[in-house]
Design a protein around this motif. Structure first.
Motif, mmCIF file in Angstrom:
data_model
loop_
_atom_site.group_PDB
_atom_site.id
_atom_site.type_symbol
_atom_site.label_atom_id
_atom_site.label_comp_id
_atom_site.label_asym_id
_atom_site.label_seq_id
_atom_site.Cartn_x
_atom_site.Cartn_y
_atom_site.Cartn_z
ATOM 1 N N GLN A 191 -6.789 -5.252 -69.590
ATOM 2 C CA GLN A 191 -5.717 -6.120 -69.110
ATOM 3 C C GLN A 191 -5.575 -7.354 -70.007
ATOM 4 O OE1 GLN A 191 -6.542 -8.480 -65.590
ATOM 5 N NE2 GLN A 191 -4.518 -7.992 -64.751
ATOM 6 N N THR A 192 -6.696 -7.970 -70.325
ATOM 7 C CA THR A 192 -6.686 -9.162 -71.173
ATOM 8 C C THR A 192 -6.148 -8.844 -72.565
ATOM 9 O OG1 THR A 192 -8.603 -10.041 -69.985
ATOM 10 C CG2 THR A 192 -8.118 -10.997 -72.148
ATOM 11 N N VAL A 193 -6.587 -7.722 -73.127
ATOM 12 C CA VAL A 193 -6.166 -7.311 -74.474
ATOM 13 C C VAL A 193 -4.657 -7.096 -74.528
ATOM 14 C CG1 VAL A 193 -6.205 -5.344 -76.059
ATOM 15 C CG2 VAL A 193 -8.340 -6.356 -75.296
ATOM 16 N N VAL A 194 -4.098 -6.398 -73.545
ATOM 17 C CA VAL A 194 -2.660 -6.099 -73.548
ATOM 18 C C VAL A 194 -1.836 -7.374 -73.423
ATOM 19 C CG1 VAL A 194 -0.784 -4.963 -72.284
ATOM 20 C CG2 VAL A 194 -2.939 -3.760 -72.651
ATOM 21 N N LEU A 195 -2.199 -8.246 -72.500
ATOM 22 C CA LEU A 195 -1.432 -9.478 -72.305
ATOM 23 C C LEU A 195 -1.507 -10.387 -73.539
ATOM 24 C CD1 LEU A 195 -2.400 -10.272 -68.594
ATOM 25 C CD2 LEU A 195 -0.298 -9.228 -69.445
ATOM 26 N N LYS A 196 -2.673 -10.480 -74.150
ATOM 27 C CA LYS A 196 -2.804 -11.292 -75.368
ATOM 28 C C LYS A 196 -2.010 -10.692 -76.517
ATOM 29 C CE LYS A 196 -7.247 -13.661 -74.770
ATOM 30 N NZ LYS A 196 -8.625 -13.819 -75.304
ATOM 31 N N MET A 197 -2.040 -9.361 -76.618
ATOM 32 C CA MET A 197 -1.328 -8.692 -77.700
ATOM 33 C C MET A 197 0.179 -8.956 -77.615
ATOM 34 S SD MET A 197 -0.954 -4.610 -78.352
ATOM 35 C CE MET A 197 0.240 -4.527 -77.012
ATOM 36 N N ILE A 198 0.720 -8.868 -76.412
ATOM 37 C CA ILE A 198 2.161 -9.114 -76.235
ATOM 38 C C ILE A 198 2.504 -10.546 -76.632
ATOM 39 C CG2 ILE A 198 4.016 -9.285 -74.538
ATOM 40 C CD1 ILE A 198 2.681 -6.986 -73.010
ATOM 41 N N ARG A 199 1.693 -11.481 -76.184
ATOM 42 C CA ARG A 199 1.956 -12.898 -76.519
ATOM 43 C C ARG A 199 1.852 -13.144 -78.023
ATOM 44 N NH1 ARG A 199 -1.191 -13.927 -71.576
ATOM 45 N NH2 ARG A 199 0.224 -14.824 -70.012
ATOM 46 N N ALA A 200 0.924 -12.436 -78.679
ATOM 47 C CA ALA A 200 0.723 -12.657 -80.114
ATOM 48 C C ALA A 200 1.856 -12.076 -80.955
ATOM 49 C CB ALA A 200 -0.614 -12.039 -80.537
ATOM 50 N N TYR A 201 2.456 -10.983 -80.502
ATOM 51 C CA TYR A 201 3.456 -10.296 -81.321
ATOM 52 C C TYR A 201 4.879 -10.813 -81.098
ATOM 53 C CZ TYR A 201 0.528 -6.710 -83.458
ATOM 54 O OH TYR A 201 -0.401 -6.053 -84.230
#
Length: 437
Positions: A191-201
């Motif tokens: 969950q943390t990885v997906v949310l961070k990835m979206i914010r980063a891209y």
């Protein structure tokens, strides 16, 4: 040959596909138009074919070229089966887990609008699993990841399927078994990885638009995003073939389309909440929208290999395992086995069908006599084994490119008698095209 109901739906007299293109124009991705029109031409004799002739009764068989496209339901089934067969023989003969990583429902549209996020979604999921193995067991596992963008109702639902070795190679080149996946920890980390990835891209402007969805996805999933990774037991090869077919399967199989009346289409799906089969009916235009969104972008690989299965490290890891096998007398891979793709004939026989190269009339074998291909939008003879084959293929080209419609045959027996009759006009004269004595 059976009618392909999906092809009929798109390209029949209602011309749904042409209407769809006119309606949506430039909003349709170029790769979608390319793949759908490849599907339209799949199996069309006017796009090329191979000629086979029975050595006994001289019956002819024409085998049209296939498109091998990403949208084609006919080709997808064969390719999925063949890929799973090769996969089951090429990977290490150890237990694997079928790991599925999903995302929150409210985040799906973000990936639909930003398809460039689909590859990072796969990469991040693999990284999470790989780092866990390296941290806890000090091994590098083998991971084959596949991306599915479809749910059972053809909705856009991107999720990652992974085939993960239960164990891996240590730094010394030995195989070490490790069969534990921590669901609770993995769900929260994913969950943390997906949310961070979206914010980063996403850009600041795009991020501002989806911020509410990201916060809602975090609050609504207190235990993290859903992760599924059951233990597999039984024959390893059969395990792998089953999972392989599942990972490579198309968005919808023809057997699920149960009705089409020219305006509406009805298909079945399995309701995961009730465990029962349900049906859904929608307009053809809406059905086309649902299907084409699952066509991947040009050159996008929906199946990727990581860890000891990656192309870069695979040969090195195999050499290490070969040496380890010799020391411990345990087989994890067949060292000298050479893999090759099955031919069309071998696939038909393996699926339980009759040998397509045996004549249904006299049980003699068909022989390859030539083929015709499309060159600069015109049919041209690529190969002709002899002069009789050359003449026959020339007549076939004239017949296929003629605007006149052929007369219908009255009986199957009449068709047999005219196997070698001249193509242009029906006559009672029997042609001796091939001298196979």
């Amino acid at each position: 040959m059976e009618t392909n109901i999906l092809k009929e739906m798109l390209f029949d007299d209602h011309q749904h596909w042409e209407t769809f293109k006119e309606t949506y124009g430039d909003r349709i991705r170029p790769v979608v138009i390319k793949e759908v029109e490849k599907f339209r031409d799949c199996g069309d004799m006017k796009k090329g074919f191979k000629l086979f002739v029975c050595e006994g009764c001289h019956e002819t068989k024409h085998v049209p070229y296939r498109c091998k496209g990403r949208f084609c339901t006919t080709c997808a089934v064969g390719e999925s089966e063949e890929w799973s067969r090769l996969l089951s023989e090429d990977v290490y003969q150890v237990n694997h887990r079928h790991v599925i990583l999903t995302i929150d429902e409210d985040l799906r549209d973000i990936f639909l609008l930003h398809r460039e996020l689909l590859k990072p979604l796969m990469d991040e999921g693999v990284r999470l699993i790989r780092e866990f193995f390296e941290e806890k067991s000090k091994v590098t596992p083998g991971i084959i990841a596949g991306l599915h963008t479809f749910g059972s109702t053809l909705n856009f639902n991107p999720h990652v399927h992974m085939l993960v070795t239960m164990g891996g190679i240590t730094k010394r080149g030995a195989w070490k078994v490790y069969d534990y996946i921590p669901y609770t920890r993995l769900r929260k980390q994913w969950q943390t990885v997906v949310l961070k990835m979206i914010r980063a891209y996403l850009s600041p402007k795009e991020k501002k638009k989806v911020q509410g969805r990201l916060q809602k996805a975090y609050r609504a999933n207190g235990d993290g995003f859903y992760v599924y990774a059951p233990k597999n037991r039984g024959n390893v090869t059969e395990q792998l073939r089953y999972i392989g077919r599942y990972m490579r399967r198309p968005a919808i199989g023809l057997n699920r389309i149960v009705a089409y009346d020219g305006d509406f289409v009805t298909f079945t799906y399995m309701d995961k909440k009730t465990g029962e089969e349900e049906t859904e009916t929608m307009m053809v235009e809406e059905f086309i929208k649902c299907l084409i969104r699952h066509i991947p972008d040009e050159q996008f690989k929906v199946i990727r290999h990581y860890g000891i299965y990656s192309r870069r490290s695979k040969s090195i890891c195999r050499k290490l395992i070969e040496k380890w096998q010799e020391r411990v007398n345990r087989i994890l891979l067949k060292v000298k086995k050479t893999l090759r793709r099955q031919t069309w004939r071998e696939r038909v026989i393996a699926s339980g069908g009759k040998d397509p190269m045996v004549c249904r009339h006299c049980d003699n074998y068909y022989e390859y006599m030539g083929e015709v291909c499309l060159d600069n939008e015109q049919l041209d003879i690529k190969v002709a084994i002899n002069q009789e084959a050359q003449a026959y293929l020339e007549r076939m080209i004239r017949y296929l490119t003629s605007t006149e419609k052929p007369k219908k045959e009255k009986t199957e027996e009449t068709k047999r008698k005219r196997s070698f009759t001249a193509i242009q006009k029906p006559t009672s004269r029997q042609l001796s095209l091939f001298d196979l004595s």
